[in-house]
Design an enzyme around this catalytic site. Structure first.
Site, PDB file in Angstrom:
ATOM      1  CD1 TRP A   1       0.286  65.677  33.227  1.00 55.81           C
ATOM      2  CD2 TRP A   1       1.495  65.988  35.087  1.00 55.81           C
ATOM      3  NE1 TRP A   1       1.055  64.551  33.435  1.00 55.81           N
ATOM      4  CE2 TRP A   1       1.810  64.715  34.573  1.00 55.81           C
ATOM      5  CE3 TRP A   1       2.129  66.407  36.257  1.00 55.81           C
ATOM      6  CZ2 TRP A   1       2.719  63.862  35.180  1.00 55.81           C
ATOM      7  CZ3 TRP A   1       3.043  65.565  36.860  1.00 55.81           C
ATOM      8  CH2 TRP A   1       3.325  64.296  36.324  1.00 55.81           C
TER       9      TRP A   1
ATOM     10  CG  ASP B   1       5.498  70.770  36.790  1.00 55.55           C
ATOM     11  OD1 ASP B   1       6.645  70.464  36.413  1.00 55.55           O
ATOM     12  OD2 ASP B   1       4.510  70.007  36.656  1.00 55.55           O
TER      13      ASP B   1
ATOM     14  CE  LYS C   1       7.314  65.207  29.170  1.00 53.90           C
ATOM     15  NZ  LYS C   1       5.960  64.893  28.875  1.00 53.90           N
TER      16      LYS C   1
HETATM   17  N1  PGU Z   1       4.820  68.123  34.896  1.00 60.11           N
HETATM   18  C1  PGU Z   1       4.138  68.289  33.763  1.00 60.11           C
HETATM   19  C2  PGU Z   1       3.415  69.568  33.543  1.00 60.11           C
HETATM   20  C3  PGU Z   1       4.128  67.268  32.799  1.00 60.11           C
HETATM   21  O1  PGU Z   1       3.448  67.458  31.686  1.00 60.11           O
HETATM   22  C4  PGU Z   1       4.811  66.070  33.047  1.00 60.11           C
HETATM   23  C5  PGU Z   1       4.778  64.948  32.068  1.00 60.11           C
HETATM   24  C6  PGU Z   1       5.529  65.968  34.241  1.00 60.11           C
HETATM   25  C7  PGU Z   1       5.506  67.013  35.146  1.00 60.11           C
HETATM   26  C8  PGU Z   1       6.304  64.766  34.644  1.00 60.11           C
HETATM   27  O2  PGU Z   1       7.120  64.186  33.777  1.00 60.11           O
HETATM   28  P1  PGU Z   1       8.304  63.254  34.230  1.00 60.11           P
HETATM   29  O3  PGU Z   1       8.465  62.266  33.164  1.00 60.11           O
HETATM   30  O4  PGU Z   1       7.957  62.673  35.545  1.00 60.11           O
HETATM   31  O5  PGU Z   1       9.485  64.155  34.339  1.00 60.11           O
HETATM   32  N2  PGU Z   1       3.619  64.788  31.337  1.00 60.11           N
HETATM   33  C9  PGU Z   1       3.547  64.019  30.132  1.00 60.11           C
HETATM   34  C10 PGU Z   1       4.103  62.620  30.254  1.00 60.11           C
HETATM   35  C11 PGU Z   1       3.207  61.510  30.652  1.00 60.11           C
HETATM   36  C12 PGU Z   1       2.804  61.593  32.092  1.00 60.11           C
HETATM   37  O6  PGU Z   1       1.641  61.967  32.326  1.00 60.11           O
HETATM   38  O7  PGU Z   1       3.639  61.323  32.980  1.00 60.11           O
HETATM   39  C13 PGU Z   1       2.127  64.098  29.584  1.00 60.11           C
HETATM   40  O8  PGU Z   1       1.863  63.461  28.571  1.00 60.11           O
HETATM   41  O9  PGU Z   1       1.327  64.875  30.114  1.00 60.11           O
END
Ligand code: PGU
Length: 465
Positions: free
Chosen positions: A193, A274, A310
């Site tokens: 990510w 994570d 999510k």
């Molecule tokens: N860790 C991972 C692996 C994730 O995919 C995401 C969110 C988070 C942490 C953090 O999400 P929080 O909303 O802070 O709890 N990823 C999504 C959402 C968009 C973003 O990049 O924040 C995504 O689309 O990859």
């Protein structure tokens, strides 16, 4: 204080400022802040001349933020902004990992609405939370992750602090690493990510990558992963996606997790999980926590960041937690005290609304089982469109390409293997918004749009190199 201002045109100013010749000459007598002046001079917006005790300052009427350049759009959240600006009716937002209904509308879970009604009925106040967050939330979140009967919970060996969702919890963990393990490296999967790197950079924590994705097999490069974890300096933090790896959708098997744990133990590394998708990978909260729990069962100390964006659809409530499993209750208490100390100057204390929702849902047996059913529904809808996308691709693509990797991936995303130019074609020609690494969020896809997406992918894959 006597001071005279004289309008003057300066020849030594940057060309970009030459039109703004309404500079001012400022003469001051007596004391003057030379350090501040020197700083200003470095920015070349102010020029000085000294005449004994007299200092002349040329102050320029331009923004003090002139030197700040435009930041690029965020690779994930910026996609939603571009999507909003597109007026084409076929447009599809598969960028951000956010669940949509079959009608492609945002979804507020019924259990969330019920929990909010309960909260309203109780007429709860809006006083500050303690720095570590809502006590009832911290208890249930750790239990949900590790299992209520887990010895680490019974022995109070977990330092749990409510965080600003997954991101904020990861940021707190990074601050802890920076302060108490100076110079220690975090190693992360390639790819991962995108925000992981930003978080560590801003916290001043060095990082590097371990191999993870093998484009040839569109699967896990397990040998590469193991040898890179082995090669990392002893005592490194190994960042792992607890389930539903983002962006690849490829998770290690239970046997592979055991081998990963072996190497981490051998090298005295510290696992740093994570967990942003508990319940979303398989539909089961327990199954999705099994990687973390198997490491804990070995008696390892580790860090786990959690997010409820999510699985409870609480994206904007910013609710999550950082958990540090320690070898003693005493160490956990000290770690918690330091996490609070790190949080206090960053944001003081966390927001209450999402914490209460989680505490009400997870802590209430009726709502908890209703939540599990709703989550299975969401995970099930994603699995359906995954299958339908695969079926459409297989039926439409006559080239013989094997698309079955899509079915092997799990979670919200599919890593299509499309490169940047092909992903650009998806957006520019087909109005399909996605990240430039070839990731599509299946949570933003409906059954009705599967065929259209398959057409777009086939065109981009075969006609753009
Ligand atoms: N860790 C991972 C692996 C994730 O995919 C995401 C969110 C988070 C942490 C953090 O999400 P929080 O909303 O802070 O709890 N990823 C999504 C959402 C968009 C973003 O990049 O924040 C995504 O689309 O990859």
């Amino acid at each position: 204080m006597a001071s005279t201002m004289i309008a003057l045109a300066s020849a030594s100013l940057p060309a970009s400022l030459s039109l703004r010749n309404n500079c001012k000459l400022k003469m001051k007598r007596g004391s003057f802040d030379h350090n501040a002046l020197l700083k200003e001079k470095r920015n070349s917006f102010i020029k000085t001349k000294s005449f004994g005790r007299l200092t002349m300052v040329v102050a320029v009427n331009v923004s003090r933020f002139e030197g700040i350049t435009m930041a690029p759009p965020d690779p994930i959240l910026g996609v939603s902004e571009a999507f909003k600006a597109d007026t084409n009716e076929m447009k599809l937002n598969l960028g951000v990992g956010a669940y949509r209904t079959e009608e492609l509308q945002p979804y507020v879970l019924n259990v969330v609405k019920k929990a909010e009604n309960l909260m309203l009925e109780r007429g709860e106040n809006k006083e500050y939370l303690p720095i570590e967050g809502l006590a009832a939330f911290n208890i249930v979140t750790a239990e949900l992750l590790f299992g209520a009967a887990n010895s680490v919970i019974q022995q109070q060996r977990v330092a749990t602090v409510q965080g600003l969702s997954g991101t904020g919890s990861l940021r707190l963990a990074a601050a802890l690493i920076e302060r108490y393990f100076p110079g220690a490296k975090v190693i992360m999967s390639s790819p991962t990510w995108g925000n992981h790197k930003n978080i560590l950079n801003d916290a001043g924590v060095p990082w590097s990558e371990y191999r993870y994705y093998d484009p040839k097999t569109v699967g896990l490069d397990f040998d590469g992963m193991i040898s890179d974890i082995k090669a990392a300096p002893e005592g490194s933090f190994v960042l792992l996606h607890g389930c539903a790896h983002n962006p690849t959708g490829i998770d290690p098997t239970p046997e592979q997790w055991e081998k990963i744990a072996d190497v981490i133990q051998e090298k005295n590394h510290i696992p740093f999980f994570d967990v942003a998708y508990q319940g979303f990978a398989s539909g089961s909260l327990d199954a999705d926590a099994s990687s973390v729990r198997s490491f804990v069962a070995r008696g390892m100390e580790l860090l786990v960041a959690q997010s409820y964006s999510k699985n409870l659809g609480l994206y904007a409530e910013r609710i999550g937690a950082i958990n540090v499993v320690c070898s003693s209750a005493d160490a956990a208490e000290r770690v918690k005290s330091q996490l609070k100390r790190l949080a206090r100057p960053m944001y003081s204390n966390p927001p209450i609304h999402g914490a209460r929702i989680v505490a009400n849902v997870v802590g209430n047996p009726a709502l908890f089982s209703e939540w599990k059913a709703e989550m299975e529904l969401m995970a099930g809808r994603i699995k359906n469109v995954r299958q339908k996308l695969y079926d459409s691709l297989s039926a439409k693509d006559k080239s013989g390409k094997d698309w079955s990797f899509i079915l092997k991936q799990i979670g919200m995303f599919s890593f299509t293997g499309l490169n940047k130019a092909q992903s650009d074609n998806m957006t520019n020609k087909w109005h399909v918004y996605m990240t430039k690494d070839g990731r599509v969020s299946l949570a933003g896809l409906s059954s009705a749009k599967c065929e259209y997406l398959a057409d777009a992918i086939i065109d981009s894959y075969h006609n753009v190199s």
